[in-house]
Design a protein around this motif. Structure first.
Motif, PDB file in Angstrom:
ATOM      1  N   ASP A  37       0.808  -1.219   0.000  1.00 25.82           N
ATOM      2  CA  ASP A  37       0.000   0.000   0.000  1.00 25.82           C
ATOM      3  C   ASP A  37       0.841   1.269   0.000  1.00 25.82           C
ATOM      4  N   GLU A  38       2.082   1.208  -0.439  1.00 25.70           N
ATOM      5  CA  GLU A  38       2.922   2.402  -0.489  1.00 25.70           C
ATOM      6  C   GLU A  38       4.008   2.205  -1.529  1.00 25.70           C
ATOM      7  N   TRP A  39       4.652   3.314  -1.889  1.00 24.20           N
ATOM      8  CA  TRP A  39       5.783   3.243  -2.809  1.00 24.20           C
ATOM      9  C   TRP A  39       7.036   2.900  -2.003  1.00 24.20           C
ATOM     10  N   ARG A  63       4.684  -1.771  -5.168  1.00 30.89           N
ATOM     11  CA  ARG A  63       5.197  -0.708  -6.030  1.00 30.89           C
ATOM     12  C   ARG A  63       6.600  -0.302  -5.581  1.00 30.89           C
ATOM     13  N   VAL A  64       7.438  -0.003  -6.580  1.00 32.28           N
ATOM     14  CA  VAL A  64       8.824   0.383  -6.303  1.00 32.28           C
ATOM     15  C   VAL A  64       9.110   1.717  -6.983  1.00 32.28           C
ATOM     16  N   SER A  65       9.657   2.651  -6.233  1.00 33.08           N
ATOM     17  CA  SER A  65      10.042   3.947  -6.798  1.00 33.08           C
ATOM     18  C   SER A  65      11.256   3.784  -7.708  1.00 33.08           C
ATOM     19  N   SER A  66      11.469   4.778  -8.551  1.00 26.94           N
ATOM     20  CA  SER A  66      12.574   4.718  -9.507  1.00 26.94           C
ATOM     21  C   SER A  66      13.922   4.679  -8.799  1.00 26.94           C
ATOM     22  N   THR A  67      14.806   3.845  -9.318  1.00 26.51           N
ATOM     23  CA  THR A  67      16.191   3.788  -8.840  1.00 26.51           C
ATOM     24  C   THR A  67      17.151   4.062  -9.996  1.00 26.51           C
ATOM     25  N   ALA A  68      16.649   4.746 -11.038  1.00 24.26           N
ATOM     26  CA  ALA A  68      17.442   4.973 -12.246  1.00 24.26           C
ATOM     27  C   ALA A  68      18.644   5.866 -11.966  1.00 24.26           C
ATOM     28  N   PRO A  69      19.753   5.629 -12.657  1.00 26.06           N
ATOM     29  CA  PRO A  69      20.921   6.507 -12.527  1.00 26.06           C
ATOM     30  C   PRO A  69      20.707   7.806 -13.300  1.00 26.06           C
ATOM     31  N   THR A  70      21.659   8.708 -13.226  1.00 23.03           N
ATOM     32  CA  THR A  70      21.641   9.929 -14.037  1.00 23.03           C
ATOM     33  C   THR A  70      22.720   9.824 -15.105  1.00 23.03           C
ATOM     34  N   VAL A  71      22.446  10.445 -16.254  1.00 26.06           N
ATOM     35  CA  VAL A  71      23.358  10.398 -17.399  1.00 26.06           C
ATOM     36  C   VAL A  71      23.664  11.829 -17.805  1.00 26.06           C
ATOM     37  N   THR A  72      24.955  12.202 -17.803  1.00 24.14           N
ATOM     38  CA  THR A  72      25.350  13.578 -18.102  1.00 24.14           C
ATOM     39  C   THR A  72      26.472  13.588 -19.131  1.00 24.14           C
TER      40      THR A  72
END
Length: 461
Positions: free
Chosen positions: A167-169, A269-278
């Motif tokens: 019941d939560e992210w 539900r799972v929140s985003s764990t994506a990396p950042t790309v620069t």
């Protein structure tokens, strides 16, 4: 063939194999040697148990396939033989039922089906086999013991997660712990699970001479979990297949015959764990190597350090996926030359030390690789000149490294001209008649990449 009351898949037709081999021999002839006791005994495509205290539990709702390899002492004689299978309740050995398999091929598994009406649910039976040929019979085999279980678990399993509530992210990064319960069913031995709704079929492959190759399904830990305790309970630790969003695990319990219960599902539900790309520069040039810095999700890095990245290119001349090792702080660098004619994108996922794979970070850029076309006599989308009036067309690149241009008027054969100073080129052209014209031009780079074409429309007066 699969195990279980309602999932039965034929992986090989032993009956067809045996009959075909028997037909190849002379059906009128009798075996020349003395019949030998059948070997390689199997029931329901599972191993025979000769221990009366440890019978094999099997579903037999439509009968029970039993089999063995018959033979004679004359290994060179392939004449067909007969195999007799005899079954009786352990509690009443006098109640025997005999099934005969005629025209069996020596040296190959020869199946017979014990009738369902001779096998009561919940009862234990013994069965044995002998070879018959030329009026003689071999000794009976040692008995195999089976307990019939035609009743699947009455209740679906219970399923919960202490660290990923529904019941939560949830922030993600840790393996998901699942607590599985038998739902009050006494004979649950384990569970089958999948992140897909369609659960795998439990099957047995068939080897040489038709010999089944049964395996313990619980040895495949991708989909099966043996119960941890006598009450049928078990604990799972799984990495989800996707790094973010709604996730659903599908589970059913299995009894000793591998009969499956109704399916229970658990969604969280799972929140985003994506990396950042620069990129090193805001807008990397077409075809020029650029360094991209990859940084881990902060929460993910604190849970389990990122050890590598998977970088996938999409839309380039040769799309690829490259793996890049991360430094101790979870960062990494990838050097890429982007060469998509209209643009290119990157999909980047990180992998943590505990096996967690993040959802993908996206980065993209658009490119215009068409040449610029100009003419003072025949302006674009306008009119000018006339039949027999020459005009000059100048081609100018929008990207670096152009060495030639290829052009065509109204679909005529293509002509290629070399680029000159500043990688430009000019051509002189004289129309033979008036009317509408389409000049199509594309450039080619030093590395041989044919860039996007441009259509230049004009009208000859």
């Amino acid at each position: 063939m699969s195990f279980g009351a309602r999932s039965r898949t034929v992986l090989a037709s032993l009956g067809t194999l045996g009959l075909a081999l028997a037909a190849a021999a002379s059906p009128a002839s009798a075996a020349g040697g003395t019949p030998t006791t059948p070997t390689q005994l199997f029931n329901g495509y599972r191993n025979c148990s000769t221990d009366a205290d440890r019978p094999t539990y099997l579903w037999a709702g439509t009968g029970l396939v039993v089999e063995g390899i018959p033979g004679t002492t004359d290994a060179t004689d392939n004449s067909p033989v007969t195999v007799e299978y005899q079954v009786w309740p352990v509690a009443d050995p006098a109640q025997t039922t005999t099934v005969t398999r005629e025209h069996a091929a020596p040296g190959f598994e020869s199946p017979g089906t014990l009738p369902a009406d001779a096998l009561a649910d919940g009862q234990t039976y013994a069965w044995r086999a002998q070879t018959v040929a030329g009026g003689a019979a071999s000794d009976w085999s040692a008995p195999c013991y089976v307990t019939i279980d035609n009743t699947r678990p009455a209740n679906a399993p219970t399923l919960s997660s202490p660290n990923y509530p529904p019941d939560e992210w949830n922030k993600g990064g840790e393996p998901v712990e699942f607590a599985l319960g038998a739902g009050g069913v006494a004979d649950v031995t384990g569970y089958e699970f999948s992140w897909q709704q369609d659960l795998p079929v439990i099957g047995t492959s068939i080897g040489d001479h038709g010999i089944p190759q049964p395996v313990d399904p619980y040895a495949d830990t991708r989909y099966f979990k043996r119960a941890d305790a006598p009450d049928g309970s078990a604990t799972l630790r799984l990495i989800p297949p996707n790094g973010a969003g709604p996730m659903t695990l599908w589970v059913r319990s299995l009894d000793r015959a591998y009969n499956g219960s109704a399916v229970t599902r658990y969604t969280f539900r799972v929140s985003s764990t994506a990396p950042t790309v620069t990129p090193a520069v805001p807008s990397p040039e077409f075809g020029r190597p650029t360094t991209f810095t990859l940084r881990p999700n902060t929460a993910l890095q604190s849970t389990s350090p990122v050890v590598s990245y998977s970088v996938r290119t999409i839309g380039g001349q040769s799309d690829k996926t490259v793996d890049v090792a991360a430094a101790a702080d979870g960062t990494a660098e990838a050097k890429l030359a982007l060469d998509g004619l209209y643009g290119e994108s990157l999909q980047v996922t990180s992998k943590s030390a505990n096996g967690w794979v993040s959802d993908a970070a996206s980065w993209s850029i658009s490119y215009d690789t068409t040449p610029t076309v100009a003419s003072d006599v025949y302006p674009e989308n306008g009119s000018g000149g006339g039949a027999g009036v020459p005009g000059t067309f100048t081609f100018t690149p929008k990207v670096k490294g152009v060495v030639s241009y290829t052009y065509s008027f109204n679909g005529d054969p293509e002509v290629t001209v070399a680029a000159g100073a500043h990688h430009t080129a000019s051509i002189d052209w004289t129309p033979a008649s008036d009317g509408f014209y389409d000049l199509t031009v594309h450039a080619t780079t030093r590395s041989g990449v044919q860039l996007a074409p441009y259509d230049y429309f004009f009208t000859v007066n």
